[in-house]
Design a protein around this motif. Sequence first.
Motif, PDB file in Angstrom:
ATOM      1  N   MET A  49       0.811  -1.214   0.000  1.00 23.53           N
ATOM      2  CA  MET A  49       0.000   0.000   0.000  1.00 23.53           C
ATOM      3  C   MET A  49       0.844   1.265   0.000  1.00 23.53           C
ATOM      4  O   MET A  49       0.339   2.353  -0.156  1.00 23.53           O
ATOM      5  N   ASN A  50       2.169   1.143   0.198  1.00 30.76           N
ATOM      6  CA  ASN A  50       3.023   2.329   0.245  1.00 30.76           C
ATOM      7  C   ASN A  50       3.572   2.718  -1.125  1.00 30.76           C
ATOM      8  O   ASN A  50       4.044   3.827  -1.316  1.00 30.76           O
ATOM      9  N   TYR A  51       3.553   1.800  -2.068  1.00 29.49           N
ATOM     10  CA  TYR A  51       4.153   2.055  -3.369  1.00 29.49           C
ATOM     11  C   TYR A  51       3.392   3.137  -4.116  1.00 29.49           C
ATOM     12  O   TYR A  51       2.162   3.108  -4.203  1.00 29.49           O
ATOM     13  N   ARG A  52       4.126   4.098  -4.669  1.00 30.09           N
ATOM     14  CA  ARG A  52       3.509   5.163  -5.456  1.00 30.09           C
ATOM     15  C   ARG A  52       4.207   5.215  -6.806  1.00 30.09           C
ATOM     16  O   ARG A  52       5.380   5.599  -6.920  1.00 30.09           O
ATOM     17  N   GLU A  78       5.829  -5.524  -3.269  1.00 31.32           N
ATOM     18  CA  GLU A  78       6.138  -5.076  -1.908  1.00 31.32           C
ATOM     19  C   GLU A  78       6.143  -6.227  -0.914  1.00 31.32           C
ATOM     20  O   GLU A  78       6.597  -6.057   0.211  1.00 31.32           O
ATOM     21  N   GLU A  95      -7.923  -1.640  -8.180  1.00 28.09           N
ATOM     22  CA  GLU A  95      -6.903  -0.965  -7.386  1.00 28.09           C
ATOM     23  C   GLU A  95      -7.270  -1.084  -5.908  1.00 28.09           C
ATOM     24  O   GLU A  95      -8.433  -0.910  -5.535  1.00 28.09           O
ATOM     25  N   HIS A 155      -5.481   0.608  -3.328  1.00 30.71           N
ATOM     26  CA  HIS A 155      -5.214   1.837  -2.586  1.00 30.71           C
ATOM     27  C   HIS A 155      -6.443   2.750  -2.647  1.00 30.71           C
ATOM     28  O   HIS A 155      -6.893   3.124  -3.736  1.00 30.71           O
ATOM     29  N   GLU A 177      -7.057   5.955  -2.064  1.00 31.36           N
ATOM     30  CA  GLU A 177      -6.911   7.255  -2.724  1.00 31.36           C
ATOM     31  C   GLU A 177      -6.806   7.086  -4.238  1.00 31.36           C
ATOM     32  O   GLU A 177      -7.380   7.875  -5.004  1.00 31.36           O
ATOM     33  N   ASP A 178      -6.097   6.069  -4.664  1.00 30.36           N
ATOM     34  CA  ASP A 178      -5.950   5.841  -6.105  1.00 30.36           C
ATOM     35  C   ASP A 178      -7.274   5.441  -6.740  1.00 30.36           C
ATOM     36  O   ASP A 178      -7.566   5.822  -7.882  1.00 30.36           O
ATOM     37  N   ASP A 234      -8.387  -6.245  -3.956  1.00 31.37           N
ATOM     38  CA  ASP A 234      -7.084  -6.842  -4.239  1.00 31.37           C
ATOM     39  C   ASP A 234      -7.094  -7.386  -5.670  1.00 31.37           C
ATOM     40  O   ASP A 234      -8.037  -8.059  -6.090  1.00 31.37           O
ATOM     41  N   HIS A 245      -3.723  -4.135 -11.179  1.00 26.50           N
ATOM     42  CA  HIS A 245      -3.042  -3.165 -10.305  1.00 26.50           C
ATOM     43  C   HIS A 245      -2.971  -1.846 -11.069  1.00 26.50           C
ATOM     44  O   HIS A 245      -1.933  -1.461 -11.600  1.00 26.50           O
ATOM     45  N   HIS A 292     -12.637  -1.584  -6.292  1.00 28.89           N
ATOM     46  CA  HIS A 292     -11.758  -1.397  -5.135  1.00 28.89           C
ATOM     47  C   HIS A 292     -11.566  -2.756  -4.459  1.00 28.89           C
ATOM     48  O   HIS A 292     -12.366  -3.171  -3.630  1.00 28.89           O
TER      49      HIS A 292
END
Length: 283
Positions: A1-4, A167, A117, A119, A121-122, A142, A41, A140
């Motif tokens: 979840m941290n990957y941007r 990740e 997706e 995330h 926010e995405d 996995d 993704h 929304h």
Amino acid sequence: MNYRHAYHAGNFADVVKHAVLAMVVTALKRKETPFFALDTHAGIGAYNLEADEAQRTGEFKGGIARLLEAAMPPSALDPYLAAVRAVNPAGGCTCYPGSPELVRGMMRATDRLALVELHPEDVDVLRHRFAADRRVGIHHMDGYVAVKALLPPPERRGLVLIDPPFEVKDEHERLLVALRRIRRRWANAITLVWYPIKGMEPVERLYGALRSEGGVETLAVELMLRPPVDPFRLNGSGLVVVNPPWGLDRDLAALLPWLTSVLAPEGGFYRQEVLVAEADLRG
């Protein structure tokens, strides 16, 4: 979840991945019947290369910027370059189309696209971007759950793009489970799997597993910036293409030397390998 992905948009790995994706979509459009595309993704769909994230890393300068400056690109790149230019109507390249925008831009009125997706926010960005396009569904969840929940589609032909951020340590195992599920639920799907290459050990394990399982024709394509001797650097990236469209292997063999000379002119190299041959089907 941290990957941007905004920090890496338009880099060399994106160029290779999206060039092949555009070639696959072009092949699907050779038939008049509609196709369905699943992006497991999806990210945010498109990326501002003038934003702080992209400017901070500057990775796009060694990717799409270098490609656009190159003379006489092969015709196989025409669909991909057209997609990039379509989101930059004023010229230049300040916006980079991720896989959702690339596929959406190439679709016909009867084709469909599902964007998945995790995330939150995405997902909101995706919903806003594609709100007016009825051909595009936003989910929304996995991405690996989506392979079970959204397949098979009624169209019965199309593609699945699996492009995880890698990740988690068991990503390769999750990929194999997803590929088995796609094979059971939608056997004739074209499936593209992207993966980073830092060291070769996990990649060769993935290849070995795919070879041992057999199945439909499967290609592996790699473009390396440098030998993979430093496991803490992104030394290259690869794509596995399951059930590739007719002629893709030939087109890639012609394209990869040119791409490597442009994207990795100092010590770069590429590899194209048949992991499972068409005549080597085991079930």
